[in-house]
Scaffold this motif. Sequence first.
Motif, PDB file in Angstrom:
ATOM      1  N   ASN A 289       0.702  -1.262  -0.104  1.00  0.00           N
ATOM      2  CA  ASN A 289      -0.070   0.042  -0.066  1.00  0.00           C
ATOM      3  C   ASN A 289       0.633   1.358   0.019  1.00  0.00           C
ATOM      4  OD1 ASN A 289       0.778  -0.367   2.738  1.00  0.00           O
ATOM      5  ND2 ASN A 289      -1.117  -0.081   3.599  1.00  0.00           N
ATOM      6  N   SER A 290       2.072   1.256  -0.248  1.00  0.00           N
ATOM      7  CA  SER A 290       2.948   2.328  -0.279  1.00  0.00           C
ATOM      8  C   SER A 290       3.307   3.132   0.753  1.00  0.00           C
ATOM      9  CB  SER A 290       2.760   3.193  -1.552  1.00  0.00           C
ATOM     10  OG  SER A 290       2.803   2.215  -2.695  1.00  0.00           O
ATOM     11  N   SER A 291       3.094   2.442   1.794  1.00  0.00           N
ATOM     12  CA  SER A 291       3.137   3.481   3.340  1.00  0.00           C
ATOM     13  C   SER A 291       4.350   3.154   4.302  1.00  0.00           C
ATOM     14  CB  SER A 291       1.750   3.201   3.989  1.00  0.00           C
ATOM     15  OG  SER A 291       1.700   1.813   4.508  1.00  0.00           O
TER      16      SER A 291
ATOM     17  N   GLN B 186      -0.763  10.163   9.194  1.00  0.00           N
ATOM     18  CA  GLN B 186      -1.536   9.664  10.068  1.00  0.00           C
ATOM     19  C   GLN B 186      -0.970   9.502  11.399  1.00  0.00           C
ATOM     20  OE1 GLN B 186      -3.841   6.488   8.797  1.00  0.00           O
ATOM     21  NE2 GLN B 186      -5.375   6.641  10.480  1.00  0.00           N
ATOM     22  N   LEU B 187      -1.451   9.998  12.438  1.00  0.00           N
ATOM     23  CA  LEU B 187      -0.948   9.675  13.905  1.00  0.00           C
ATOM     24  C   LEU B 187      -1.829   8.299  14.436  1.00  0.00           C
ATOM     25  CD1 LEU B 187       1.165  10.199  16.323  1.00  0.00           C
ATOM     26  CD2 LEU B 187      -0.789  11.754  17.094  1.00  0.00           C
ATOM     27  N   LEU B 188      -0.885   7.267  14.319  1.00  0.00           N
ATOM     28  CA  LEU B 188      -1.571   6.069  14.837  1.00  0.00           C
ATOM     29  C   LEU B 188      -1.697   5.801  16.206  1.00  0.00           C
ATOM     30  CD1 LEU B 188      -0.064   3.456  12.025  1.00  0.00           C
ATOM     31  CD2 LEU B 188      -2.518   4.788  11.870  1.00  0.00           C
ATOM     32  N   TYR B 189      -0.649   6.378  16.966  1.00  0.00           N
ATOM     33  CA  TYR B 189      -0.817   5.757  18.427  1.00  0.00           C
ATOM     34  C   TYR B 189       0.137   6.794  19.032  1.00  0.00           C
ATOM     35  CZ  TYR B 189       0.347   3.279  22.602  1.00  0.00           C
ATOM     36  OH  TYR B 189       0.325   2.799  23.951  1.00  0.00           O
TER      37      TYR B 189
ATOM     38  N   ARG C 102       2.138   6.915  10.307  1.00  0.00           N
ATOM     39  CA  ARG C 102       1.899   6.313   9.165  1.00  0.00           C
ATOM     40  C   ARG C 102       2.192   7.469   7.992  1.00  0.00           C
ATOM     41  NH1 ARG C 102      -2.134   1.850   8.373  1.00  0.00           N
ATOM     42  NH2 ARG C 102      -0.499   0.773   9.259  1.00  0.00           N
ATOM     43  N   VAL C 103       3.036   7.095   6.957  1.00  0.00           N
ATOM     44  CA  VAL C 103       3.119   8.249   5.761  1.00  0.00           C
ATOM     45  C   VAL C 103       2.661   7.372   4.730  1.00  0.00           C
ATOM     46  CG1 VAL C 103       4.641   9.679   4.543  1.00  0.00           C
ATOM     47  CG2 VAL C 103       4.975   9.302   7.005  1.00  0.00           C
ATOM     48  N   SER C 104       1.776   7.892   4.155  1.00  0.00           N
ATOM     49  CA  SER C 104       0.961   7.245   2.794  1.00  0.00           C
ATOM     50  C   SER C 104       1.361   8.022   1.616  1.00  0.00           C
ATOM     51  CB  SER C 104      -0.275   7.188   3.330  1.00  0.00           C
ATOM     52  OG  SER C 104      -0.732   6.527   4.332  1.00  0.00           O
ATOM     53  N   ASP C 105       0.882   6.946   0.481  1.00  0.00           N
ATOM     54  CA  ASP C 105       1.165   7.714  -0.893  1.00  0.00           C
ATOM     55  C   ASP C 105       2.732   8.009  -1.434  1.00  0.00           C
ATOM     56  OD1 ASP C 105      -1.427   7.569  -1.083  1.00  0.00           O
ATOM     57  OD2 ASP C 105      -1.647   9.761  -0.838  1.00  0.00           O
ATOM     58  N   LEU C 106       3.653   7.129  -0.786  1.00  0.00           N
ATOM     59  CA  LEU C 106       5.079   7.063  -0.978  1.00  0.00           C
ATOM     60  C   LEU C 106       5.180   6.653  -2.625  1.00  0.00           C
ATOM     61  CD1 LEU C 106       6.723   5.929   1.991  1.00  0.00           C
ATOM     62  CD2 LEU C 106       6.545   8.126   1.385  1.00  0.00           C
TER      63      LEU C 106
END
Length: 130
Positions: free
Chosen positions: A77-79, A111-114, A123-127
Motif C-alpha cells: 500500500n506504499s506506506s 496519520q498519527l496511529l498511536y 504512518r506516511v502514505s502515498d510514497l
Amino acid sequence: MAFKKQLEDYRFNLNRNRSWKYTAVLLFFFIGFLSLLTSKFHLKTEDPLYHTKTYEAVSSNITGTVTNENRVYHPANSSLDMVIKMDQTDEEEVSFIAQEKANPNIKLPVQLLYEDDGYYVVRVSDLSPN
C-alpha cells in the motif's frame, strides 16, 4: 572633409585587427553559459539519499530530542510506519509533516496511529516506489 570622413569610418569600422578580442570574449561567455545549462548531463549532481538513522537522537531547540526507534515499509500500500520517540521540553501539541526528497513541494499524508508518553507511531502514505 576627407579627414572627418576617415575619422568616422575609423570609429565604426570593426574589421580592424581588434574585433577578434570581442569575438573571443563573447565566445567565452557563450561557452560558459552553455556549459552551465548542460552541467547536469556531464557532471554527476545526484545527491545520495540520506535518512535519519535508527536509534540516533536528533536534537532541536523547538522539539527537544527526536529519535527514530523503528520504521517499517509496506510496499503493498506504499506506506511507511515509524515509531518516533520525542523528549519534549514543553507539553505542546505535536504535528508531523512528511515529504519526499524527489518532490519536496508535495506534502504526503501523515496519520498519527498511536501516542503514549513521548512515543508516537506515524504512518506516511502515498510514497513513490523510488
